[in-house]
Design a protein around this motif. Sequence first.
Motif, short mmCIF file in Angstrom:
data_model
loop_
_atom_site.label_atom_id
_atom_site.label_comp_id
_atom_site.label_asym_id
_atom_site.label_seq_id
_atom_site.Cartn_x
_atom_site.Cartn_y
_atom_site.Cartn_z
N ILE A 189 0.95 -1.20 -0.05
CA ILE A 189 0.04 -0.01 0.06
C ILE A 189 0.84 1.24 -0.03
N CYS A 190 0.44 1.94 -0.99
CA CYS A 190 1.03 3.72 -0.74
C CYS A 190 0.13 4.40 -1.42
N ASN A 191 -0.31 5.66 -0.80
CA ASN A 191 -1.33 6.65 -1.25
C ASN A 191 -0.67 7.98 -0.87
N TYR A 192 -1.27 8.93 -1.69
CA TYR A 192 -1.27 10.47 -1.20
C TYR A 192 -2.49 11.11 -1.56
N ASP A 193 -2.82 12.44 -0.98
CA ASP A 193 -3.93 13.23 -1.26
C ASP A 193 -3.50 14.09 -2.64
N ALA A 194 -4.32 13.41 -3.91
CA ALA A 194 -4.46 13.89 -4.74
C ALA A 194 -4.96 15.16 -4.90
N GLN A 195 -6.12 15.39 -4.34
CA GLN A 195 -7.08 16.46 -4.24
C GLN A 195 -6.35 17.70 -3.65
N THR A 196 -5.27 17.59 -2.75
CA THR A 196 -4.74 18.80 -2.28
C THR A 196 -3.46 18.93 -3.08
N TYR A 197 -2.51 17.81 -3.44
CA TYR A 197 -1.29 18.21 -4.25
C TYR A 197 -1.61 17.97 -5.70
N GLY A 198 -2.52 17.56 -6.08
CA GLY A 198 -2.73 17.44 -7.62
C GLY A 198 -2.10 15.87 -7.87
N LYS A 199 -2.06 15.83 -9.36
CA LYS A 199 -1.29 14.44 -9.74
C LYS A 199 0.11 14.58 -9.68
N LEU A 200 0.73 13.64 -8.70
CA LEU A 200 2.00 13.64 -8.83
C LEU A 200 3.08 12.26 -9.36
N SER A 201 4.10 12.70 -9.46
CA SER A 201 5.02 11.32 -10.13
C SER A 201 5.32 10.59 -8.80
#
Length: 565
Positions: free
Chosen positions: A33-45
């Motif tokens: 598992i690995c997640n980040y907040d795309a709504q806050t940071y946008g789409k990231l590499s």
Amino acid sequence: MILLCCNLLFCLLLGCVSAESIIATVGEDVTLICNYDAQTYGKLSACWGRGAIPNRGCAEEVIRSDGASMVNRLSERYLLKGDVGVGDVSLTIRQVEEGDSGTYGCRVEVPGWFNDHKHQLTLTVVAVRPNPLKVETKEVKERTLTVCWTPGFDGGRPITAYRIDLKDKQAFWDAAVSTEVSNPELTQLTLVALRPAKPYNLRMFVINNVGMSEASNVLTVTTKEAAPEGPPLDMQLEALTAHSIKVTWKPPRLDQRNGVLRSYSISYREYDSVGRQFKRWQHVSVTATQELESAILNNLKPSKKYGVIIQAKTNAGTGPASTAPLCSTLEEVHKTSTASTFKSSSSVATRWIQDTTSFTSAHTTSTIETGTAATVWAESTTTITSVAPDPPVIELKEVKGKTIALLWTPGFEGDSPITGYYLECKAVTASWDNTKTVVDFSPNQTEATIIEINPSTYNIRMFAKNSLGTSNASNVITFTTGEAGHQGVDLLTTVSTDTHAAASVKESQSGHLAAIVVPVVLLVMVVAIVTTWQLRRIKQKKGNLNMWLTNEVLRYRGSESLQEL
């Protein structure tokens, strides 16, 4: 307070890394598992690598995303199955292996200094026992059973052996005969020396160095019927009248019936005392009904001797004959004469003698023929024509416990392609004409593994077949099976059926024989000369043999004089 501030500063400078451990089994799919907040940071590499996360990028990178989709991966086994667009960059590894164990790091590249999101995991992949097999029945015969299977998941470690359990259907598995076969490449095997018309249960296990699988599905098979092995028992003949004889008997032993007894064949014929020969056979068939059978032979001649034999029948064939001494019908003029009773010896091959007449019976599966006072029944033989194939040459690859591995080299196929092979197996003390096991093989097979359930010494030989006939027998191999773990090769014999080979062997044997006989003859002549000389000396001294033979090589204890000798 100062320590907390230092830790916070360290995290800001180097980036804090979260970590966890996962244990997985070989062959399953694992998701890290690995997640980040795309709504806050946008789409990231983001990227995944093996080993500790370095200051930049991913070490030994296995997969990378540009924030919208996967852009690079090391193998098709690595997948991003989550929704990358919303920040799910979890790594899925398909069908993990033990080599996949280790540390994995996820880095999400957040803009700004020391902002990257890092997640580190330790994956441990362990091997397990193999999955159980699905066993299928390929062929069932009177005394053999061939099973096959498709190898399944090996548990992450190579398969080292198979174990086969075979038992009577009514018995518990504790009483099963277990055999281990150390050949992981096998996909079928043949069990021999089974009993005809008998129900069996079979199951298998797969073994690797982690352990043994669960039991496979259980096969329930009943071998085919065979002709009875034993004759009817306690056969008795009783003269009832001048024209009838009563015959009574019991069925063969239960373990020799080899199936359901359907009927009995009663054959009888008149014995001509003047011409000292038997007349033609007459036959009566009686349905098998009970444990004590009887039949009355009618329309016989008065005061005549009759020979009678009885054979039991199954759907597969006719068994050996039971016999009794000749029985005479009563005289027609003496209606009160006492009936006489004769009892049989009930052996498989019996000779009866009355007066000077002999009657011989032998084990047979063929039709009874007419003949003279001595009649023999025997199996018919097939004449091999010149266009039949040459016999194969068989070799013993390995004997381990009750398992025999064979291979063979085909010979000339004759005027038609070879359509198959069949292997005959019998006890070393038995005749090829007696009960034997037959195993069929396809024309493309050149090796096989069979299991001999009963440890003993056996002979095997092989024949090739085509549409024009059957070859002569191959060379004969003699081997001894034993319990698991005991090598059992006592003797390996190859008997050539090839004419040229036989001539070569005969010539070689003649040479060896001459080399042995000549010295022996010379030695005998020398001993004779010395003996004659010694006898003359002793005769002159009027001694006896005891004085001469003092070295105990020969032990004549008599003391007769040499004149008497």
